[in-house]
Write a protein that holds these residues in place. Structure first.
Motif, PDB file in Angstrom:
ATOM      1  N   ASN A 395       6.221 -15.150   2.993  1.00 34.06           N
ATOM      2  CA  ASN A 395       7.498 -14.275   3.740  1.00 34.06           C
ATOM      3  C   ASN A 395       8.046 -13.780   2.770  1.00 34.06           C
ATOM      4  O   ASN A 395       7.558 -14.701   1.653  1.00 34.06           O
ATOM      5  N   VAL A 396       8.143 -12.512   3.074  1.00 35.48           N
ATOM      6  CA  VAL A 396       8.421 -11.332   1.215  1.00 35.48           C
ATOM      7  C   VAL A 396       9.732 -10.835   1.783  1.00 35.48           C
ATOM      8  O   VAL A 396       9.880 -10.600   3.165  1.00 35.48           O
ATOM      9  N   ASP A 397      10.916 -10.021   0.632  1.00 35.33           N
ATOM     10  CA  ASP A 397      11.840  -9.579   1.181  1.00 35.33           C
ATOM     11  C   ASP A 397      11.786  -8.285  -0.130  1.00 35.33           C
ATOM     12  O   ASP A 397      12.118  -7.428  -0.015  1.00 35.33           O
ATOM     13  N   HIS A 398      10.599  -8.179  -0.783  1.00 32.46           N
ATOM     14  CA  HIS A 398       9.986  -7.265  -2.176  1.00 32.46           C
ATOM     15  C   HIS A 398       9.276  -6.857  -1.901  1.00 32.46           C
ATOM     16  O   HIS A 398       7.918  -7.378  -2.112  1.00 32.46           O
ATOM     17  N   PRO A 399       8.303  -5.845  -2.819  1.00 32.85           N
ATOM     18  CA  PRO A 399       6.321  -5.525  -2.780  1.00 32.85           C
ATOM     19  C   PRO A 399       6.700  -6.257  -3.817  1.00 32.85           C
ATOM     20  O   PRO A 399       4.928  -6.929  -3.379  1.00 32.85           O
ATOM     21  N   GLN A 400       7.227  -6.465  -4.807  1.00 30.13           N
ATOM     22  CA  GLN A 400       7.228  -7.768  -5.919  1.00 30.13           C
ATOM     23  C   GLN A 400       6.468  -9.117  -5.260  1.00 30.13           C
ATOM     24  O   GLN A 400       4.835  -9.906  -5.265  1.00 30.13           O
ATOM     25  N   ASP A 401       6.785  -9.526  -4.083  1.00 34.23           N
ATOM     26  CA  ASP A 401       7.039 -10.885  -3.682  1.00 34.23           C
ATOM     27  C   ASP A 401       5.386 -10.552  -2.886  1.00 34.23           C
ATOM     28  O   ASP A 401       4.453 -11.983  -2.672  1.00 34.23           O
ATOM     29  N   HIS A 420      16.808  -6.688   3.708  1.00 34.18           N
ATOM     30  CA  HIS A 420      16.575  -7.131   2.058  1.00 34.18           C
ATOM     31  C   HIS A 420      16.178  -6.186   1.279  1.00 34.18           C
ATOM     32  O   HIS A 420      16.693  -5.857   0.467  1.00 34.18           O
ATOM     33  N   MET A 421      15.320  -5.095   1.691  1.00 38.25           N
ATOM     34  CA  MET A 421      15.063  -3.957   1.083  1.00 38.25           C
ATOM     35  C   MET A 421      16.413  -2.346   1.424  1.00 38.25           C
ATOM     36  O   MET A 421      16.479  -2.101   0.402  1.00 38.25           O
ATOM     37  N   GLU A 448      17.965  10.494   6.341  1.00 40.45           N
ATOM     38  CA  GLU A 448      16.064  10.729   5.957  1.00 40.45           C
ATOM     39  C   GLU A 448      16.763  10.259   4.440  1.00 40.45           C
ATOM     40  O   GLU A 448      15.384  10.619   3.800  1.00 40.45           O
ATOM     41  N   ARG A 449      17.655   9.917   3.851  1.00 44.33           N
ATOM     42  CA  ARG A 449      17.594   9.204   1.999  1.00 44.33           C
ATOM     43  C   ARG A 449      16.772   8.053   1.937  1.00 44.33           C
ATOM     44  O   ARG A 449      16.232   7.625   0.814  1.00 44.33           O
ATOM     45  N   LEU A 450      17.277   7.449   3.145  1.00 47.14           N
ATOM     46  CA  LEU A 450      16.206   6.063   3.433  1.00 47.14           C
ATOM     47  C   LEU A 450      15.376   5.910   2.862  1.00 47.14           C
ATOM     48  O   LEU A 450      14.461   4.897   3.254  1.00 47.14           O
ATOM     49  N   LEU A 451      14.352   6.645   4.067  1.00 50.42           N
ATOM     50  CA  LEU A 451      12.981   6.700   4.403  1.00 50.42           C
ATOM     51  C   LEU A 451      12.078   7.031   4.054  1.00 50.42           C
ATOM     52  O   LEU A 451      11.274   6.085   3.346  1.00 50.42           O
ATOM     53  N   PRO A 452      12.065   7.335   2.591  1.00 53.52           N
ATOM     54  CA  PRO A 452      10.795   7.600   1.426  1.00 53.52           C
ATOM     55  C   PRO A 452      11.343   6.463   0.572  1.00 53.52           C
ATOM     56  O   PRO A 452      10.116   5.920   1.048  1.00 53.52           O
ATOM     57  N   MET A 453      12.741   5.616   0.638  1.00 52.22           N
ATOM     58  CA  MET A 453      12.063   4.019  -0.134  1.00 52.22           C
ATOM     59  C   MET A 453      11.713   3.183   0.762  1.00 52.22           C
ATOM     60  O   MET A 453      10.753   2.567   0.470  1.00 52.22           O
ATOM     61  N   GLN A 454      11.986   3.316   2.361  1.00 52.35           N
ATOM     62  CA  GLN A 454      11.755   2.127   3.492  1.00 52.35           C
ATOM     63  C   GLN A 454       9.852   2.112   3.121  1.00 52.35           C
ATOM     64  O   GLN A 454       9.361   1.456   2.832  1.00 52.35           O
ATOM     65  N   PHE A 458       6.223  -0.209   2.599  1.00 49.88           N
ATOM     66  CA  PHE A 458       5.763  -0.463   2.760  1.00 49.88           C
ATOM     67  C   PHE A 458       4.088  -0.070   2.195  1.00 49.88           C
ATOM     68  O   PHE A 458       3.684  -0.661   2.509  1.00 49.88           O
ATOM     69  N   GLU A 459       4.198   1.025   1.777  1.00 52.40           N
ATOM     70  CA  GLU A 459       2.884   1.696   1.244  1.00 52.40           C
ATOM     71  C   GLU A 459       2.428   0.036   0.256  1.00 52.40           C
ATOM     72  O   GLU A 459       1.102  -0.017  -0.067  1.00 52.40           O
ATOM     73  N   GLN A 460       3.518  -0.087  -0.542  1.00 53.05           N
ATOM     74  CA  GLN A 460       3.503  -1.384  -1.927  1.00 53.05           C
ATOM     75  C   GLN A 460       2.637  -2.507  -0.811  1.00 53.05           C
ATOM     76  O   GLN A 460       2.080  -3.132  -1.201  1.00 53.05           O
ATOM     77  N   ILE A 461       3.404  -2.809  -0.111  1.00 55.57           N
ATOM     78  CA  ILE A 461       2.919  -4.035   0.581  1.00 55.57           C
ATOM     79  C   ILE A 461       1.589  -3.848   1.062  1.00 55.57           C
ATOM     80  O   ILE A 461       0.790  -4.529   0.862  1.00 55.57           O
ATOM     81  N   PHE A 462       1.336  -3.181   1.517  1.00 58.19           N
ATOM     82  CA  PHE A 462       0.729  -2.480   2.491  1.00 58.19           C
ATOM     83  C   PHE A 462      -1.383  -2.639   1.568  1.00 58.19           C
ATOM     84  O   PHE A 462      -1.621  -3.615   1.930  1.00 58.19           O
ATOM     85  N   GLU A 463      -0.675  -2.428   0.155  1.00 62.69           N
ATOM     86  CA  GLU A 463      -1.594  -2.041  -0.661  1.00 62.69           C
ATOM     87  C   GLU A 463      -2.002  -3.842  -1.358  1.00 62.69           C
ATOM     88  O   GLU A 463      -3.062  -3.864  -1.570  1.00 62.69           O
ATOM     89  N   ALA A 464      -0.792  -4.094  -1.670  1.00 62.99           N
ATOM     90  CA  ALA A 464      -1.186  -5.681  -1.786  1.00 62.99           C
ATOM     91  C   ALA A 464      -1.976  -6.433  -1.053  1.00 62.99           C
ATOM     92  O   ALA A 464      -3.016  -7.713  -1.618  1.00 62.99           O
ATOM     93  N   MET A 465      -1.552  -6.572   0.313  1.00 61.88           N
ATOM     94  CA  MET A 465      -2.343  -7.231   1.361  1.00 61.88           C
ATOM     95  C   MET A 465      -3.450  -6.409   1.873  1.00 61.88           C
ATOM     96  O   MET A 465      -3.932  -6.718   3.081  1.00 61.88           O
ATOM     97  N   ASP A 466      -4.015  -5.736   1.412  1.00 65.33           N
ATOM     98  CA  ASP A 466      -5.033  -4.950   1.920  1.00 65.33           C
ATOM     99  C   ASP A 466      -6.326  -5.705   2.903  1.00 65.33           C
ATOM    100  O   ASP A 466      -6.815  -7.046   1.761  1.00 65.33           O
ATOM    101  N   GLY A 467      -6.397  -5.321   3.716  1.00 70.32           N
ATOM    102  CA  GLY A 467      -7.232  -6.206   4.956  1.00 70.32           C
ATOM    103  C   GLY A 467      -7.333  -7.308   4.883  1.00 70.32           C
ATOM    104  O   GLY A 467      -7.313  -8.159   5.874  1.00 70.32           O
ATOM    105  N   TYR A 468      -5.304  -7.650   5.064  1.00 66.43           N
ATOM    106  CA  TYR A 468      -4.490  -9.002   5.274  1.00 66.43           C
ATOM    107  C   TYR A 468      -3.665  -8.224   6.595  1.00 66.43           C
ATOM    108  O   TYR A 468      -2.827  -6.895   6.037  1.00 66.43           O
ATOM    109  N   PRO A 469      -2.952  -9.400   7.786  1.00 62.05           N
ATOM    110  CA  PRO A 469      -1.866  -8.278   8.651  1.00 62.05           C
ATOM    111  C   PRO A 469      -0.551  -8.454   7.526  1.00 62.05           C
ATOM    112  O   PRO A 469      -0.658  -9.428   6.160  1.00 62.05           O
TER     113      PRO A 469
END
Length: 757
Positions: A395-401, A420-421, A448-454, A458-469
């Motif tokens: 379970n994660v709430d933030h990219p660092q998790d 939580h984000m 439109e202000r929130l979209l780039p933050m969100q 997701f980009e950071q999470i996808f990078e951390a979990m490269d290859g994993y669901p």
């Protein structure tokens, strides 16, 4: 036939551990191959249990068997129990392994009385020593049998530095009177009765009450009787290591109990104090090298036979070594893991046996201050991954998790909590401004202000979990948690209205405040926890879900361009009806088509349902038509199944004494298998009837214990998702569940075959 008494040297075996206790089994192993162990016998668990349930009265058969065992000891020693000239004295201890030192809960020199103490004085040629032994027996007897604190005995004795014969005789008389006054029964001069009371006290010692004053004791209506646990009792001939040359007592460990380092360690206290005495085994190694070598051999032999680090208490009596008793050592987490790995490498135990020994606190202690797993824990986790069948996600709430989870061995994200984000202090004002907007166009400008933050999240999470669901749950909050506090707004309005100055700025703020209060009032719900939240919130504010999905698929496109293997799994929370899932799935597919474009063939996303409402579990067959996976929200499903509010239930009644609880365990700490578990299992079965390869998993704070994970393994879930810090133990627990399942299956198969034969 019930086995009540087992002679150590003739009948005891290592395989009888369940009957005669760990210590008795260890001593039996040593005796069988000729190691020097004081002669003795064990009153088995069954024998002690029968003894205790008879309210302290031994059956005729029990009396005869114990009497026969005592006579056997008399024949071996040439001494006689209760004899005035050559008294046989016995040491009575628990035969069970314990987390604390059971030697402090033993009765030594049972058989001493007003007559036999003089026989001991003649045997040792030291009457002062014999009297002091009698004094100590009275003190220990009073504490163990009647619960009399040591402090009351010490008050009678006074200055411990002066123990001459007259003072000891006076103390003995005072101690006997104290026992009679508080225990309501005199200290038994009948040695057979002494032995019976000693057995009863030691067998039940784990539940002895801790009383601190004579007043507390006198207020008791009945003498202390314990809690009838029926633990096996070890009875041995008393060996003297406190007198004479080349005598002493010691305790050793076959591995270091704190570090797990190979090699014998411990302490030895000689009866005759020398100038160089250091209470370490080094003194024994220098002065008695042959005996030291015997102890080394005993450690090696016991570890190979028992497969555990051993604690050995020994006595040296005039140059003769006796192994008093052995038991599994109490180890630190580091020592437990290190020694277990050593045993695997030495071929003493298997990897599966090693994993079954790991407890949650071992993992917790090893991770405390460390930023990553230690080499010992990492190796055990590798073994666990070879065996386990459940995937362990995080379970994660933030990219660092996500980064932390991956470092701890997570095989993907099972629950990304996007709310939580969005509710971080930097983003909440934008969320509230968007929610309180009067028109769709205003809301979209806020989003439109929130979209780039969100998207960045997701980009950071996808990078951390490269290859994993990566399972991303869409916004899952009651509407009221997104709104400003109405009470705070009204107080601000009162302050502005009370201001004497009617400046333009004040007027503008007051007008905007009135609009916000009106909007918050419009959105107010009488039962917010079951109102506009999760998938139903999207029907009121579909722009929020549009923004989240757009951010998600934009991040996926960027990840694909970066060369990552992006595997998004989009979870629709708190589905109650299949139509809700169908509507949300159509929306997901629509946004995916718009954002992914040609990259859709590289982004094989899934859409699944979070099963948190009992109705969803009951209609799983229908929901599976529209779902690629099920995730069971254990916390919410527990609340709805029990009809509890977790916060109120834990505050009001779940923390009360267990005797008055309506449930055995707190269902928010340990999964309620009987109720909630039944819904989960039924939904899995129904869902897979519709879709045989339906992916299923569970997340929640109440699932990371062995019993819950074993249940998840048994019903065939694909994964368990937990907090990042829980991942290491969850990996081990998943392996333990698989091992137990395999062994239980093998046992069942063998039983079936033997039955057919």
């Amino acid at each position: 036939m019930t086995k009540r008494v087992v002679l150590l040297e003739e009948e005891g075996t290592a395989e009888m551990k369940g009957l005669i206790g760990n210590k008795g089994a260890g001593l039996a192993v040593l005796l069988q191959v000729g190691w020097p162990v004081p002669a003795g016998f064990i009153v088995t668990r069954e024998g002690c249990r029968a003894f205790c349930t008879r309210l302290g009265h031994l059956s005729t058969e029990g009396v005869q068997e114990i009497g026969s065992a005592v006579r056997h000891l008399e024949e071996q020693t040439g001494k006689f129990f209760g004899d005035s000239l050559a008294p046989l004295l016995l040491a009575v201890r628990s035969s069970e392994a314990s987390s604390h030192d059971m030697e402090s809960h033993a009765l030594l020199r049972v058989g001493l009385n007003d007559v036999t103490v003089e026989g001991l004085a003649r045997q040792t040629n030291d009457r002062q020593y014999a009297l002091n032994c009698y004094r100590i027996l009275l003190q220990d007897y009073g504490q163990l049998v009647h619960g009399i604190p040591y402090s009351l005995f010490e008050e009678k004795l006074g200055d411990l530095s002066i123990l001459n014969e007259s003072k000891l005789e006076f103390a003995i008389a005072e101690y006997k009177q104290l026992i009679e006054d508080i225990g309501l029964h005199p200290f038994p001069q009948d040695v057979q009765l002494q032995l019976k009371e000693a057995m009863r006290a030691v067998s039940n010692i784990q539940r002895a009450p801790r009383l601190n004053s004579q007043q507390e004791l006198l207020l008791q209506s009945t003498p202390f009787s314990g809690d009838h646990q029926g633990n096996a009792v070890l009875i041995q001939v008393m060996v003297n290591g406190e007198q004479g040359e080349r005598s002493g007592i010691g305790t050793l460990y076959s591995h270091h109990p704190a570090t797990g380092e190979r090699g014998m360690t411990g302490e030895y206290i000689a009866s005759v104090v020398s100038q160089s005495q250091d209470e370490e085994l080094g003194q024994l190694q220098r002065e008695e090298p042959e005996l030291y070598g015997l102890l080394l051999d005993a450690c090696s032999y016991l570890e190979n036979c028992m497969g555990e680090v051993q604690k050995i208490q020994f006595i040296i009596d005039s140059g003769e070594l006796y192994l008093l008793h052995v038991s599994p050592a109490c180890l630190s987490a580091k020592a437990a893991l290190r020694s277990t790995i050593d045993f695997v490498h030495e071929g003493v135990i298997t990897k599966a046996d090693a994993l079954l020994r790991i407890e949650p606190w071992h993992v917790t202690e090893m991770l405390k201050g460390f930023s990553s797993c230690t080499p010992e824990l990492e190796l055990l986790l590798e073994w666990a991954d070879e065996i386990k069948e459940l995937m362990i996600l995080s379970n994660v709430d933030h990219p660092q998790d996500a980064i932390t989870a991956r470092a701890l061995g997570s095989e993907g994200i099972g629950l990304c909590r996007t709310e939580h984000m969005l509710l971080s202090p930097a983003r909440l004002p934008f969320v509230q401004k968007m929610i309180l907007a009067d028109s769709e166009s205003e809301r979209r400008r806020g989003l439109e202000r929130l979209l780039p933050m969100q998207q960045s999240d997701f980009e950071q999470i996808f990078e951390a979990m490269d290859g994993y669901p990566v399972t991303i749950r869409l916004l899952d909050l009651p509407l009221h948690e997104l709104l400003p506090d109405l009470g705070v707004l009204e107080k601000r309005r009162e302050w502005l209205q009370a201001e004497e100055r009617q400046e333009v700025d004040h007027q503008n703020e007051l007008e905007e405040l009135e609009r916000v209060i009106r909007r918050v009032t419009e959105l107010h719900e009488h039962n917010p926890t079951l109102g506009q939240q999760t998938c139903r919130l999207s029907t009121v504010f579909p722009e929020i879900v549009d923004m989240q999905l757009e951010a998600l698929f934009r991040a996926a496109v960027k990840g694909i361009h970066q060369g990552w293997w992006v595997r998004p799994e989009i979870m629709i929370p708190q589905i109650g009806h299949v139509h809700e899932l169908q509507v949300m799935r159509d929306l997901v597919d629509h946004v995916a088509d718009q954002v992914l474009g040609e990259e859709k063939r590289h982004c094989l996303y899934r859409v699944g349902a979070m099963i948190e409402a009992p109705r969803a579990a009951l209609t799983a067959t229908h929901i599976a038509r529209q779902a690629d996976f099920f995730t069971f929200g254990a916390d919410e499903l527990t609340e709805m199944t029990f009809g509890y509010s977790r916060q109120e239930a834990e505050k009001r009644f779940l923390q009360r004494d267990t005797d008055s609880r309506t449930v055995t365990n707190n269902p928010f700490h340990v999964l309620d298998i009987e109720g909630v578990g039944q819904l989960v299992e039924m939904a899995v079965v129904q869902g897979r009837i519709r879709k045989p390869h339906l992916k299923t998993g569970i997340c929640g704070e109440n699932i990371v214990d062995l019993e819950s994970i074993t249940f998840c393994h048994r019903i065939g879930l694909d994964y368990v998702s937990c907090l990042p810090e829980q991942i290491p133990y969850a990996r081990i627990a998943a392996a333990q569940a698989a091992i137990k399942g395999q062994r239980e299956g093998a046992d069942t198969q063998n039983t079936d075959i033997s039955t057919i034969a």
